[in-house]
Design a protein around this motif. Structure first.
Motif: not given
Length: 206
Positions: A2, A4, A63, A139, A144-146, A198-201
């Motif tokens: 992941d 950020r 995103v 999501t 991803r998480r935001e 924003v976190e994730g792939h």
């Protein structure tokens, strides 16, 4: 693994009498350097991204959700109680007003806490009750998480908006809520000081 991404700046949300709604990002700090972009939802519901570079367009489109992506020259000024944006198809002139009650409340929270993802996850249900359509955590595209950490909020008291040279009508509430992602801007036109995380792939860029 992941990754950020952090964006520091402002988000302005505007509705018009014609039904056109626009969300403008003014990013003083970002992985792409300073830039501005605009997300436009036409009265038909068509969602269009206006981005200054292909790299920014690729990231934002990974995103959020759009029907069309356009790379255009974007000029923006945010000073002296005014916001102006020249983004090819979209022209915007807005007069900024007083700090809102939510803005006053946001300023009471220490910034380090106000922008922290765990805090934003915890208060997201409350944010939805205080401002319909708004979420502070959710999501984003690609799983991803935001997180949106708002530290100030001012009204927009007046605006002139045109799309492809046609006046979009008087300033109005942002209704229906915009559909670019899991959260809308508040219904009342305004400009927020915000940190977006924003976190994730990782995102594949051109």
């Amino acid at each position: 693994m992941d990754k950020r991404w952090i964006f520091d700046g402002h988000i302005a949300g505007i509705g018009t009498a014609s039904g056109l709604r626009a969300v403008v990002g003014l990013w003083q700090g970002s992985p792409f350097g300073p830039f501005a972009d605009a997300m436009v939802e036409l009265p038909s519901g068509r969602r269009i991204l206006l981005a200054p570079t292909a790299e920014v367009a690729d990231f934002v489109a990974a995103v959020y959700n759009f029907d069309e992506i356009r790379v255009v020259d974007i000029g923006v000024q945010h000073a002296g109680g005014a916001l102006t944006l020249d983004a090819g198809h979209l022209q915007l002139r807005a007069a900024l007003g007083a700090r809102t009650a939510l803005g006053m409340a946001a300023r009471l929270i220490p910034r380090a806490l106000a922008v922290h993802p765990r805090w934003l996850q915890a208060i997201s249900p409350l944010a939805a009750r205080l401002s319909p359509g708004v979420r502070t955590a959710g999501t984003a595209g690609g799983g991803r998480r935001e997180y949106y950490g708002v530290t100030d909020l001012h009204r927009i008291d007046a605006a002139t908006v045109s799309w492809d040279g046609i006046d979009a009508g008087a300033l109005a509430a942002v209704r229906p809520a915009v559909g670019f992602g899991f959260s809308s801007v508040p219904p009342q036109p305004g400009i927020a000081r915000v940190r977006t995380t924003v976190e994730g792939h990782p995102v594949t860029l051109r």
